[in-house]
Write a protein that holds these residues in place. Structure first.
Motif, PDB file in Angstrom:
ATOM      1  N   SER A  53       0.819  -1.215   0.000  1.00 28.02           N
ATOM      2  CA  SER A  53       0.000   0.000   0.000  1.00 28.02           C
ATOM      3  C   SER A  53       0.852   1.265   0.000  1.00 28.02           C
ATOM      4  N   THR A  54       2.169   1.117  -0.021  1.00 25.31           N
ATOM      5  CA  THR A  54       3.068   2.269   0.031  1.00 25.31           C
ATOM      6  C   THR A  54       3.451   2.721  -1.375  1.00 25.31           C
ATOM      7  N   ALA A  55       3.859   3.989  -1.472  1.00 27.67           N
ATOM      8  CA  ALA A  55       4.358   4.529  -2.740  1.00 27.67           C
ATOM      9  C   ALA A  55       5.853   4.255  -2.804  1.00 27.67           C
ATOM     10  N   ILE A  56       6.251   3.294  -3.594  1.00 26.44           N
ATOM     11  CA  ILE A  56       7.646   2.870  -3.620  1.00 26.44           C
ATOM     12  C   ILE A  56       8.117   2.690  -5.064  1.00 26.44           C
ATOM     13  N   SER A  57       9.313   3.178  -5.340  1.00 23.82           N
ATOM     14  CA  SER A  57       9.935   3.034  -6.657  1.00 23.82           C
ATOM     15  C   SER A  57      11.123   2.088  -6.534  1.00 23.82           C
ATOM     16  N   THR A  58      11.312   1.234  -7.519  1.00 21.00           N
ATOM     17  CA  THR A  58      12.417   0.281  -7.505  1.00 21.00           C
ATOM     18  C   THR A  58      13.240   0.420  -8.776  1.00 21.00           C
ATOM     19  N   PHE A  59      14.549   0.226  -8.631  1.00 16.24           N
ATOM     20  CA  PHE A  59      15.468   0.270  -9.767  1.00 16.24           C
ATOM     21  C   PHE A  59      16.374  -0.954  -9.665  1.00 16.24           C
ATOM     22  N   SER A  60      16.385  -1.764 -10.710  1.00 16.89           N
ATOM     23  CA  SER A  60      17.236  -2.949 -10.732  1.00 16.89           C
ATOM     24  C   SER A  60      18.672  -2.561 -11.071  1.00 16.89           C
ATOM     25  N   ALA A  61      19.581  -3.536 -10.957  1.00 15.70           N
ATOM     26  CA  ALA A  61      20.987  -3.284 -11.278  1.00 15.70           C
ATOM     27  C   ALA A  61      21.152  -2.876 -12.737  1.00 15.70           C
ATOM     28  N   LYS A  62      20.361  -3.481 -13.646  1.00 18.91           N
ATOM     29  CA  LYS A  62      20.441  -3.126 -15.074  1.00 18.91           C
ATOM     30  C   LYS A  62      19.979  -1.698 -15.310  1.00 18.91           C
ATOM     31  N   GLU A  63      18.899  -1.296 -14.631  1.00 20.17           N
ATOM     32  CA  GLU A  63      18.398   0.061 -14.791  1.00 20.17           C
ATOM     33  C   GLU A  63      19.392   1.082 -14.256  1.00 20.17           C
ATOM     34  N   ILE A  64      20.032   0.756 -13.137  1.00 15.32           N
ATOM     35  CA  ILE A  64      21.043   1.652 -12.571  1.00 15.32           C
ATOM     36  C   ILE A  64      22.237   1.759 -13.518  1.00 15.32           C
TER      37      ILE A  64
END
Length: 213
Positions: A53-64
């Motif tokens: 239910s939280t507003a969370i953004s994720t970035f994988s190692a490839k995206e970084i």
């Protein structure tokens, strides 16, 4: 007879177009994988991103790696809800969480590594939290929580939690190496290695970087 042939061809073309349109694109596949990813930041129990239910953004190692940020702040510019100033260069930058008046630095936001704070206070004079952390090839992914349960799971964090999660070893020995050069004598090399000391029981992962200029 000619009219029937035209109608038949039109029907085949429409069917082909609909099938092509229904095919999943690589972007759709990546987006689906992202929302199914299990997140651990700001939760008492790990759960899928789509179930949180939280507003969370994720970035994988490839995206970084694609973004190739020169600092942690440069990467955090991609997080919605955070206004980031990178005027300090590699460190000493400012992050402002949406809706919270701030004097700058990382005030009201906590920076973590594997769930532990890199520096308890994010806004001491000339001691911003990003002074104590660098983004390199050892980072497996980034989870950035805005507001929500941030103040429950960490001190001084009503604006959010920024959690850099490092890579873990596995039974397969693997690693990455990267060399960057630029003008004015800049040179940086990143190395990361991981594997098993005892198969299926004890693993290791080591990494870091060396920068000149």
């Amino acid at each position: 007879m000619k009219k029937k042939s035209i109608f038949l061809l039109a029907g085949i073309a429409t069917l082909y177009f609909n099938n092509a349109y229904a095919q999943e694109t690589p972007q759709d596949s990546t987006r689906s994988a992202s929302i199914e990813q299990v997140v651990i930041t700001g939760n008492s129990n790990p759960k899928k991103k789509i179930e949180s239910s939280t507003a969370i953004s994720t970035f994988s190692a490839k995206e970084i790696q694609k973004q190739n940020p020169i600092s942690a702040a440069a990467l955090l510019q991609r997080v919605p809800g955070f206004a980031v100033e990178t005027s300090g260069g590699e460190v000493g930058n400012n992050l402002f969480a949406r809706g919270i008046p701030s004097a700058g630095a990382y005030e009201f936001v906590q920076v973590q590594e594997d769930g532990l704070p890199v520096f308890e206070d994010g806004a001491l004079q000339f001691a911003n939290a990003d002074n104590f952390f660098r983004v390199d090839n050892s980072v497996s992914r980034l989870e950035a929580l805005r507001g929500g349960s941030g103040s429950i799971f960490a001190t001084n964090s009503p604006g959010g939690l920024i959690n850099f999660i490092t890579k873990e070893g596995s039974n397969d020995f693997r690693g990455t190496a990267k060399l960057e050069t630029s003008t004015y004598g800049l040179m940086r090399t990143d190395v990361n290695l991981g594997g098993a000391l005892v198969k299926d029981k004890l693993f290791f992962n080591v990494g870091g970087f060396y920068r000149n200029r």
